[in-house]
Design a protein around this motif. Structure first.
Motif, PDB file in Angstrom:
ATOM      1  N   LYS A 197      -9.167   5.815  -8.623  1.00 52.27           N
ATOM      2  CA  LYS A 197      -7.818   6.384  -8.692  1.00 52.27           C
ATOM      3  C   LYS A 197      -7.260   6.275 -10.114  1.00 52.27           C
ATOM      4  O   LYS A 197      -6.564   7.176 -10.592  1.00 52.27           O
ATOM      5  CB  LYS A 197      -6.895   5.679  -7.706  1.00 52.27           C
ATOM      6  CG  LYS A 197      -7.141   6.084  -6.252  1.00 52.27           C
ATOM      7  CD  LYS A 197      -6.085   5.524  -5.333  1.00 52.27           C
ATOM      8  CE  LYS A 197      -6.307   6.030  -3.900  1.00 52.27           C
ATOM      9  NZ  LYS A 197      -5.298   5.492  -2.972  1.00 52.27           N
ATOM     10  N   LEU A 225       2.404   1.681  -3.487  1.00 52.47           N
ATOM     11  CA  LEU A 225       1.409   2.169  -4.446  1.00 52.47           C
ATOM     12  C   LEU A 225       1.164   3.664  -4.257  1.00 52.47           C
ATOM     13  O   LEU A 225       1.012   4.402  -5.227  1.00 52.47           O
ATOM     14  CB  LEU A 225       0.092   1.397  -4.286  1.00 52.47           C
ATOM     15  CG  LEU A 225       0.129  -0.094  -4.679  1.00 52.47           C
ATOM     16  CD1 LEU A 225      -1.213  -0.740  -4.383  1.00 52.47           C
ATOM     17  CD2 LEU A 225       0.481  -0.270  -6.143  1.00 52.47           C
ATOM     18  N   SER A 236       0.832  -1.218   0.000  1.00 50.59           N
ATOM     19  CA  SER A 236       0.000   0.000   0.000  1.00 50.59           C
ATOM     20  C   SER A 236       0.859   1.258   0.000  1.00 50.59           C
ATOM     21  O   SER A 236       0.548   2.234  -0.688  1.00 50.59           O
ATOM     22  CB  SER A 236      -0.933   0.002   1.214  1.00 50.59           C
ATOM     23  OG  SER A 236      -0.174  -0.069   2.418  1.00 50.59           O
ATOM     24  N   GLU A 273       1.881   6.584  -7.050  1.00 53.87           N
ATOM     25  CA  GLU A 273       0.864   7.555  -7.485  1.00 53.87           C
ATOM     26  C   GLU A 273       1.435   8.971  -7.477  1.00 53.87           C
ATOM     27  O   GLU A 273       1.219   9.750  -8.409  1.00 53.87           O
ATOM     28  CB  GLU A 273      -0.366   7.480  -6.579  1.00 53.87           C
ATOM     29  CG  GLU A 273      -1.233   6.250  -6.805  1.00 53.87           C
ATOM     30  CD  GLU A 273      -2.317   6.112  -5.751  1.00 53.87           C
ATOM     31  OE1 GLU A 273      -2.747   7.162  -5.208  1.00 53.87           O
ATOM     32  OE2 GLU A 273      -2.725   4.981  -5.437  1.00 53.87           O
ATOM     33  N   ILE A 329      -4.726  -0.800  -8.417  1.00 54.05           N
ATOM     34  CA  ILE A 329      -5.333   0.302  -7.648  1.00 54.05           C
ATOM     35  C   ILE A 329      -6.823   0.401  -7.981  1.00 54.05           C
ATOM     36  O   ILE A 329      -7.276  -0.122  -8.999  1.00 54.05           O
ATOM     37  CB  ILE A 329      -4.620   1.648  -7.937  1.00 54.05           C
ATOM     38  CG1 ILE A 329      -4.726   2.012  -9.436  1.00 54.05           C
ATOM     39  CG2 ILE A 329      -3.181   1.603  -7.485  1.00 54.05           C
ATOM     40  CD1 ILE A 329      -4.156   3.377  -9.765  1.00 54.05           C
TER      41      ILE A 329
END
Length: 458
Positions: free
Chosen positions: A119, A78, A75, A82, A115
């Motif tokens: 998003k 990721l 997490s 982003e 994801i």
């Protein structure tokens, strides 16, 4: 005591800072070592900091690409990726590397499966927006949107596909590919209405209205705008979107020569855009001034431009162009009008909305100029009027005959002598309307008597 306290503080800082600095240096050294030894970088905050500390944008872009190459799917990783995508999009936009932005979306497709869809939609639309900010990329944007639509159909991402298709239709309209844009919108509108996505429906109906307006189909443009207003009344519409609706309403009313109503809509649009500091405010203001000129209130233009609400922020060639046109209109000078057209070609003739009204403005000015020139005469040579107005004699003769037929003044053309004969304004004789009214009343009396006699005979 004061000296002891400060000495303790200095000792504390001395004991803390080297360790902290040493740990930061060691992390930076380790990252640089990783940069040299592996094809990807760890997806951590330190990697992002390393990208921001580089000397050139190319180095930062290289580091961000290597962060994205990291296979980790935790997490935290990721989240860092982003942020790296957002930073990378900004850097590629600043460097005008539109083709790389397009390839970035293809490269990120495996990442999108990790994801949430919301998003993914945010990232994709962000990259598309970044490409749009790079000049001269309309063809690339169309190709990019078509690729994304194909991918979203394969992945069954309906929400994202609908918005990208709306964006594609807008780009096709800007590229003057009207038939393709209409075909795309017709299917999209039916689909969105079934889903009852009101906010997207407002966008699509507005786009359809603009498209029909570009095709000079005013009834359909008005119908689409009414549909957009109906959908907007059912939900909360952002001020910017409401401003666009008001702007389009003003444009359609101006096209129907209802300039007073158009002015009120342009004013509402200007209020909304001005509050948001939106660049479209200057166009709303420009069209407001155009409406004032078209209703022969050119003297109000200077007052609007110098008002506190307009201020210095909107001063520039757009307002200067409208001021020059207003000045030419108030002085009824064709020469000033043509000078303004030459000096402000980009602001006047290249603006599709203003350009639509330029011929009407020119005709109005020509009529006013001719009326001013023939005022002192009862009989005057057409060649003399043409010389005074500095236009070809045949053009002047044609315009004068049109004005006589439109009853702009009372007169006749003596083509044998090449003269214009102007009559005094004829006094209306009241006997003819009175006679017509009497005959009308007599007809009503006869009809009434007929009805009564029919009842008696029955």
């Amino acid at each position: 005591m004061k000296g002891a306290g400060s000495q303790t503080l200095r000792l504390g800082l001395t004991s803390f800072m080297p360790n902290s600095f040493d740990s930061y240096q060691s992390r930076t050294y380790n990252l640089k070592a990783a940069t040299m030894s592996s094809s990807h970088l760890p997806a951590t905050t330190d990697s992002l900091v390393l990208a921001t500390e580089t000397k050139t944008p190319s180095e930062a872009i290289s580091i961000l690409y290597r962060i994205l190459d990291n296979p980790s799917s935790s997490s935290e990783a990721l989240r860092i990726k982003e942020q790296a995508i957002s930073n990378l999009s900004d850097l590629l936009r600043q460097e005008n590397r539109a083709e790389e932005l397009k390839n970035l979306l293809i490269q990120l497709r495996p990442f999108f499966s990790l994801i949430p869809k919301a998003k993914t939609a945010k990232i994709v639309r962000g990259v598309v927006d970044a490409v749009a900010k790079i000049p001269d990329t309309s063809d690339l944007q169309i190709a990019l949107c078509k690729e994304i639509v194909q991918w979203t159909r394969t992945e069954k991402r309906t929400f994202l596909r609908q918005r990208i298709e709306a964006r594609l239709a807008a780009l096709l309209m800007e590229n003057k590919e009207y038939s393709e844009a209409l075909n795309l919108l017709s299917g999209l509108i039916k689909e969105v209405r079934r889903l009852d996505d009101k906010l997207l429906l407002v966008d699509i109906d507005l786009l359809e209205s603009k498209l029909h307006f570009s095709l000079r189909n005013l009834p359909k443009a008005k119908a689409a705008l009414t549909a957009a207003r109906t959908a907007a009344n059912a939900i909360y519409v952002p001020p910017a979107q409401q401003g666009i609706i008001d702007l389009q309403s003003g444009i359609l009313h101006a096209e129907e020569k209802d300039y007073k109503t158009a002015y009120s809509y342009f004013y509402e649009a200007f209020e909304a855009f001005n509050a948001l500091e939106d660049p479209q405010a200057i166009y709303s203001l420009k069209y407001m001034l155009l409406c004032k000129i078209m209703v022969s209130q050119a003297d109000d233009v200077a007052g609007i431009i110098s008002s506190p609400k307009v201020g210095l922020q909107y001063q520039g060639p757009e307002l200067d162009a409208m001021k020059a046109i207003a000045d030419a209109h108030s002085k009824r000078s064709l020469k000033l009008f043509e000078t303004a057209l030459r000096n402000f070609r980009a602001q006047l003739e290249e603006d599709p909305i203003v350009h639509r009204h330029l011929s009407s403005l020119y005709d109005t000015l020509l009529e006013q100029n001719l009326c001013r020139l023939i005022e002192p005469f009862s009989r005057v040579e057409i060649a003399h009027i043409a010389e005074l107005i500095e236009l070809p004699a045949d053009h002047v003769e044609k315009k004068l005959s049109q004005m006589i037929l439109d009853k702009k003044f009372a007169g006749t053309l003596d083509q044998g002598a090449g003269c214009l004969v102007i009559f005094d304004d004829p006094k209306t004789d009241a006997i003819y309307p009175a006679t017509l009214e009497t005959i009308s009343n007599m007809a009503k009396v006869v009809d009434s008597l007929y009805v009564r006699s029919a009842k008696i005979m029955a």
